[in-house]
Design an enzyme around this catalytic site. Structure first.
Site, PDB file in Angstrom:
ATOM      1  N   GLU A  52       0.832  -1.195   0.000  1.00  0.00           N
ATOM      2  CA  GLU A  52       0.000   0.000   0.000  1.00  0.00           C
ATOM      3  C   GLU A  52       0.867   1.246   0.000  1.00  0.00           C
ATOM      4  O   GLU A  52       1.769   1.376   0.835  1.00  0.00           O
ATOM      5  CB  GLU A  52      -0.923  -0.024   1.235  1.00  0.00           C
ATOM      6  CG  GLU A  52      -1.918  -1.182   1.159  1.00  0.00           C
ATOM      7  CD  GLU A  52      -2.503  -1.562   2.508  1.00  0.00           C
ATOM      8  OE1 GLU A  52      -3.068  -2.665   2.614  1.00  0.00           O
ATOM      9  OE2 GLU A  52      -2.381  -0.768   3.465  1.00  0.00           O
TER      10      GLU A  52
ATOM     11  N   GLU B 289      -4.573  -6.946   2.446  1.00  0.00           N
ATOM     12  CA  GLU B 289      -3.337  -7.628   2.849  1.00  0.00           C
ATOM     13  C   GLU B 289      -3.382  -9.126   2.574  1.00  0.00           C
ATOM     14  O   GLU B 289      -2.424  -9.695   2.073  1.00  0.00           O
ATOM     15  CB  GLU B 289      -3.052  -7.398   4.342  1.00  0.00           C
ATOM     16  CG  GLU B 289      -2.504  -6.025   4.680  1.00  0.00           C
ATOM     17  CD  GLU B 289      -3.583  -4.952   4.747  1.00  0.00           C
ATOM     18  OE1 GLU B 289      -4.765  -5.285   4.494  1.00  0.00           O
ATOM     19  OE2 GLU B 289      -3.253  -3.802   5.038  1.00  0.00           O
TER      20      GLU B 289
ATOM     21  N   ASP C 296       1.701  -4.058  13.024  1.00  0.00           N
ATOM     22  CA  ASP C 296       0.467  -4.222  13.796  1.00  0.00           C
ATOM     23  C   ASP C 296      -0.685  -4.719  12.931  1.00  0.00           C
ATOM     24  O   ASP C 296      -1.671  -5.232  13.448  1.00  0.00           O
ATOM     25  CB  ASP C 296       0.028  -2.886  14.421  1.00  0.00           C
ATOM     26  CG  ASP C 296       1.169  -2.085  15.026  1.00  0.00           C
ATOM     27  OD1 ASP C 296       2.056  -1.659  14.244  1.00  0.00           O
ATOM     28  OD2 ASP C 296       1.180  -1.882  16.239  1.00  0.00           O
ATOM     29  N   PHE C 297      -0.614  -4.550  11.613  1.00  0.00           N
ATOM     30  CA  PHE C 297      -1.721  -4.943  10.733  1.00  0.00           C
ATOM     31  C   PHE C 297      -1.701  -6.422  10.403  1.00  0.00           C
ATOM     32  O   PHE C 297      -2.529  -6.898   9.642  1.00  0.00           O
ATOM     33  CB  PHE C 297      -1.687  -4.153   9.423  1.00  0.00           C
ATOM     34  CG  PHE C 297      -1.803  -2.661   9.578  1.00  0.00           C
ATOM     35  CD1 PHE C 297      -1.541  -1.824   8.504  1.00  0.00           C
ATOM     36  CD2 PHE C 297      -2.159  -2.081  10.789  1.00  0.00           C
ATOM     37  CE1 PHE C 297      -1.655  -0.447   8.636  1.00  0.00           C
ATOM     38  CE2 PHE C 297      -2.272  -0.708  10.935  1.00  0.00           C
ATOM     39  CZ  PHE C 297      -2.011   0.114   9.845  1.00  0.00           C
TER      40      PHE C 297
ATOM     41  N   HIS D 188      -0.510   0.982  16.482  1.00  0.00           N
ATOM     42  CA  HIS D 188       0.470   1.451  15.499  1.00  0.00           C
ATOM     43  C   HIS D 188       1.856   1.593  16.090  1.00  0.00           C
ATOM     44  O   HIS D 188       2.681   2.315  15.553  1.00  0.00           O
ATOM     45  CB  HIS D 188       0.039   2.804  14.913  1.00  0.00           C
ATOM     46  CG  HIS D 188      -1.199   2.746  14.086  1.00  0.00           C
ATOM     47  ND1 HIS D 188      -2.448   2.651  14.633  1.00  0.00           N
ATOM     48  CD2 HIS D 188      -1.372   2.747  12.736  1.00  0.00           C
ATOM     49  CE1 HIS D 188      -3.353   2.605  13.657  1.00  0.00           C
ATOM     50  NE2 HIS D 188      -2.732   2.661  12.514  1.00  0.00           N
TER      51      HIS D 188
END
Lengths: 339, 364, 328
Positions: A34, A65, A90-91, A134
């Site tokens: 991204e 993702e 974190d994602f 984050h």
């Protein structure tokens, strides 16, 4: 191993340079993620690459993702060498299945017949009030799961060398860069984020730690931004007459256990510093390594500093309370020496 | 269809699983005295291979449910009429009831467990005929109409277009179609409200003859699935009825060769001869050679060329068994003209009928 | 377009082979787990998901593939793997956990991987869908005219990866065909209780690609649609979604009491068994004589029996081999 050079780069620019040089050398390398195109990556890991290589090889993806990391796996098993960027570590929650159940296991499930030569790079770390979703580092979670290499550079030289090694490695490599070591203009200034980086392509071996500072009284084993904190602490300790050895682990998988043991056998005291959550993670692993392999050399029970098993809070005073810092390391060392 | 096995059957939903409320009751109706129309909707119309080969429109199940909802609401605009419907395997009529909750006429379902095969449509049409439905509304393409007419050959037909090829079906706004149908069910139509279709009754050597509403095409290719994809080289001959030049498919070829009088069909033999432009389907432009053609009247029988193994009826293939294969051109079902009905209604002031609980008792 | 005779017969042979394979595996699977079912016991321990009834989807697709085309499949992979032509001995050995298996015993029945033909499968629902997208991405980038096929079930169509994969494939115009095997049940949950819409083929247009429904569990119907979809993809016209209404004749896994499906439903499936129907049609049309049919059965059964014998006679992997092949 450090080549003498006058040229200095930030860690961020070193990463982008590594990717660019490998993409020049090998047509099968490409990147997707991204905002990696026009934006150059939120943290600049692909800065300038769209202009150099075009949209075919620097691909901006939708917010999918699972989709694009899974696609990277499919591309890697079909002749290409993708670099997928997960914007923030974190994602990983939205795509963890593709990472740990798929990417990390295909080689094993196929008895070694199918290789997955991909890099999953991602930004980690806190200290600038980005709050609980984050600011995590999470490398302990990934290191815990078999099948993927995990590398975490702390400085520009290692960042470039490890990225090149990661791209050339035929295995899936999780490349985690702490935002605080990048030397970004929009983050708090960090002098240790800039350093000498040779112009030519070179590799830093995956699975080998580096002694960032030699010492005799204590081993501070750590990784990533905490290496900077430890170096700061070591300077302070020197003026107190304490000689601290800072061991930059650089890789968590494979973990350089020999380097840990060599250092502990020399200094007899171990402090492990980790910006990940304390329990069930890196600090436990390093300490256990020392206890298993060098128990008789230890003059004191090993100690650790890590985030105290709480989500990372937003308010500066709260966040600074939970993160490792030079003062905590100094105190920790001193308490080890009096133990 | 060729497949000897019946196609898809829907999964049963046990009561223990929560699926959100489905309508269970619509207004009750007096079965002895109330008029009703039949409704058969086809969930697999226009979702087939023609979507890949040409540019055929897709009318998905939800869209068809929306069409049906509008139709149902339109049915309440005229004299009261109830609906007896096939509970299709896509649940379209039930979805429509949910969409138009409270605004529909009484709707009841036939005791048929549908599985998306032609058999459903055929059996439902026959059942509705036996029950005394005043009209038969279908939702689908030409193939759907074909199956319905096979079950009820002289039906009063209101075919709503929702298929790939819609040579015969009605393309007006379903609400208006529903309104016209409610008037027609009450007999409030001019004498010329229905256009009688010419039909083709095709003997393929099976136990029962089949019906085609638009075209019966003798095809060379043998081993294929059910639906026709037109390769010009495959076509041997065709009998075409109810063809309008603007209708896509084999019908357009037939109509382009010259006007077809009412109660007549056109026979075409393909082969070296006159090359004509052919629009085989949506987005499928081609050419074909016509060796000979002539107009045939109702009551004529045409024997299909020997050696033809397959005849496609409105696009659906039938295997020809044995040597007896012929097409009888006959008078067929009656197609409601929506515009004539609504024009008549406005001309007569719309006061021939009244609202109220006894309004359903009108004689035809 | 006519279907070549040899394709018609090959599809039948493969269906026979698949069905017999699944039957034999089922028999072996249960043999030493009873009387009280112990999933860990026996020659083939663990879970077993068999595809009896779903053969048409696999055999109808394969005639249009060429070397290098990639397939990703599900936890119920045998019919796809056999139809694609994986080495039956190595595949069987892997299911038996032997050292001669495709994965040296490390993967098992849900994790079969092969490079030639190009095949992978997964035990996680929808996990293979993005991977097929990636294979298609690689083919496009490398200028190859190969295609990727993603097999998945109607349950997977509600998983996030389905939606992400379709969007990506259409966005990047990739040569991938998504094939949904709708066997009406995701373990015990019927489609009407899991999916808000009636047909997953209707979801295709929401993602910018054509969707086609094949309402019959028939190899010829699948063959025709797959031919068009794969030709489209190979020609650079992008992805498509095919939905086939098929039948899962047995339970979700072996050992499943299958009590959530009525006897009537199960009987109705038996009454429309695709293998029986297709065989009947071929005999009736004269494509096969009874003698041909018997020869096919004999040959296919022989190949399966041989593969099973190979697996049984293969050695177990050495225990310490568990530590190998984590990394290349």
């Amino acid at each position: 191993m450090t080549t003498m050079t006058e040229r200095k780069l930030t860690t961020q620019k070193a990463i982008a340079e590594a990717i660019a040089q490998e993409m020049e050398r090998d047509d099968t390398v490409f990147a997707l993620g991204e905002d990696i195109g026009v934006y150059g990556g939120i943290f600049g890991a692909t800065e300038g690459l769209l202009g150099q290589f075009g949209a075919d090889r620097i691909m901006d993806t939708p917010i999918s993702e699972t989709g694009f990391i899974g696609a990277a796996i499919g591309a890697a098993t079909n002749g290409l060498r993708p670099i997928a960027e997960l914007m923030f570590v974190d994602f990983f929650g939205v795509c963890m299945d593709q990472i740990y159940n798929n990417m990390a296991k295909i080689h094993y499930f196929s008895g070694g017949n199918v290789k997955v030569p991909m890099v999953l790079m991602t930004a980690a770390g806190g200290g600038y009030s980005d709050a609980g979703q984050h600011s995590q580092t999470l490398w302990g979670t990934f290191a815990h799961l078999p099948g993927m290499k995990v590398v975490v550079p702390s400085n520009p030289y290692d960042a470039k060398g490890l990225m090149i090694s990661a791209i050339r490695d035929d295995n899936p490599v999780l490349y985690i860069f702490h935002k605080g070591v990048l030397g970004l203009g929009w983050m708090t200034n960090n002098p240790r984020a800039t350093g000498p980086v040779p112009e030519e392509a070179y590799t830093v071996p995956i699975g080998k730690a580096a002694v960032a500072r030699e010492g005799t009284d204590v081993t501070i084993a750590t990784i990533s931004l905490s290496v900077h904190r430890a170096l700061d602490a070591a300077e302070q300790l020197e003026s107190d007459g304490i000689s601290a050895e800072v061991l930059d682990l650089r890789s968590l998988v494979p973990l350089d256990r020999e380097a840990i043991l060599d250092s502990v056998r020399k200094t007899h005291r171990l402090l492990v510093v980790d910006e990940d959550y304390q329990s069930f993670g890196m600090t436990g692993e390093v300490i256990t390594t020392a206890v298993e392999g060098a128990f008789d050399y230890l003059d004191a029970p090993p100690a650790r500093i890590a985030i105290p098993d709480v989500p990372i809070p937003y308010a500066r005073v709260l966040e600074q309370f939970v993160l490792p810092n030079a003062d905590k390391i100094v105190a920790g060392v001193k308490s080890l020496l009096t133990a | 269809m060729f497949a000897a096995n019946a196609p898809y059957r829907p999964a049963l939903v046990p009561e223990t699983q929560y699926c959100g409320p489905m309508p269970t009751s619509t207004p009750t109706w007096d079965h002895d005295n109330q008029r009703f129309v039949g409704l058969i909707a086809n969930p697999v119309a226009s979702k087939d291979i023609r979507r890949l080969v040409g540019l055929a429109r897709v009318v998905d199940v939800e869209e068809k449910a929306n069409l049906i909802a509008r139709l149902l609401v339109g049915l309440t605009a005229g004299p009261p009429v109830a609906v007896v419907a096939l509970d299709d395997s896509g649940g379209m009529v039930k979805r429509a009831l949910r969409l138009a909750r409270g605004k529909t006429p009484p709707v009841e379902f036939l005791p048929i467990e549908a599985d998306a095969s032609e058999r459903d449509t055929h059996d439902a049409a026959a059942m509705l005929r036996a029950m005394g439905a005043r009209a038969l509304v279908t939702v689908g393409g030409d193939g759907t109409i074909r199956s319905a007419v096979e079950g009820w050959p002289d039906a009063r037909l209101v075919p709503l277009a929702a298929g790939t090829n819609n040579a015969v079906a009605i393309v007006h706004e379903p609400t208006m179609v529903g309104y016209a149908t409610s008037l027609a069910a009450a007999g409030l139509v001019p004498d010329d409200a229905y256009d009688q279709l010419t039909t083709m009754v095709v003997q393929t050597g099976a136990a029962e003859p089949s019906t085609a509403v638009v075209d019966a095409v003798g095809v060379r290719t043998h081993w294929t699935g059910a639906l026709a994809l037109w390769e010009p080289d495959d076509l041997v001959e065709a009998v075409v009825a109810n063809a309008r030049p603007e209708a896509v498919g084999i019908a357009s070829i037939a109509a382009a060769l010259g006007p077809i009088p009412p109660r007549h069909a056109r026979y075409i033999r393909f082969g070296p001869g006159r090359r004509v432009r052919a629009i085989f389907g949506p987005g499928l432009v081609g050419e074909i050679s016509v060796a000979e053609h002539h107009t045939i009247a109702e009551g004529t029988r045409i024997h299909l060329a020997s050696g033809t193994r397959v005849v496609a009826l409105d696009g659906e293939r039938r295997l020809i068994r044995g040597d007896e294969a012929y097409v009888d051109v006959a008078a067929g079902a009656f197609l409601l003209s929506v515009s004539k009905t609504l024009a008549f209604n406005s001309k007569t002031g719309g006061t021939n009928w009244s609202f109220g609980p006894n309004a359903g008792d009108l004689e035809e | 377009m006519e279907i070549p005779q040899d394709h018609l017969v090959d599809m039948y042979s493969t269906m026979v082979k698949i069905r017999y394979f699944e039957e034999r595996i089922r028999e072996i699977y249960f043999a030493d787990k009873l009387p009280a079912f112990d999933i860990a016991a026996g020659e083939v321990p663990g879970e077993m998901h068999l595809a009896a009834g779903q053969e048409p989807v696999a055999v109808g697709t394969m005639p249009h593939l060429k070397a290098g085309d990639a397939i990703t499949a599900t936890h119920r992979p045998h019919h796809v793997a056999i139809a694609q032509g994986l080495d039956l001995k190595q595949m069987t050995a892997e299911i038996f956990g032997k050292a001669t298996g495709l994965g040296r015993g490390k993967g098992g029945h849900m994790h079969l991987f092969s490079t030639e033909p190009n095949f992978g499968c997964s035990g996680i629902i929808a996990e293979g869908m993005p991977v097929a997208v990636g294979a298609a991405l690689a083919f496009k980038k490398l200028g190859k005219d190969n295609v990727a096929i993603s097999f998945f079930g109607e349950g997977a169509a509600n998983q996030g990866a389905f939606h992400e994969s379709l969007n990506l494939a259409a966005l990047w115009n990739l040569p991938v065909v998504f094939i949904c095997e709708d066997n009406a049940y995701a373990i015990s949950v019927p489609k009407a209780a899991s999916t808000a819409i009636a047909d997953n083929s209707d979801r295709a247009s929401a993602y910018g690609m054509p969707g086609v429904l094949v309402p019959e569990n028939d190899p010829v119907a699948v063959y025709e649609v797959a031919r068009e979809a794969i030709a489209r993809a190979r020609a650079g016209d992008g992805p498509s979604l095919i939905e086939v209404k098929t039948d899962r004749l047995w339970g979700h896994f072996e050992g499943d009491a299958d009590a959530y499906r009525t006897d009537e439903y199960k009987e109705s499936m038996g009454g429309r068994d695709a293998l029986v129907a297709y065989e009947g049609r071929l005999l009736e049309e004269g494509v096969l004589t009874a003698a041909d049919r018997d020869a096919v059965i004999k040959k296919m059964h022989g190949e399966v029996d041989e593969a099973i014998d190979f697996a049984r006679n293969s050695p177990d992997p050495a225990p310490e081999d568990a530590l190998l092949h984590v990394f290349a």
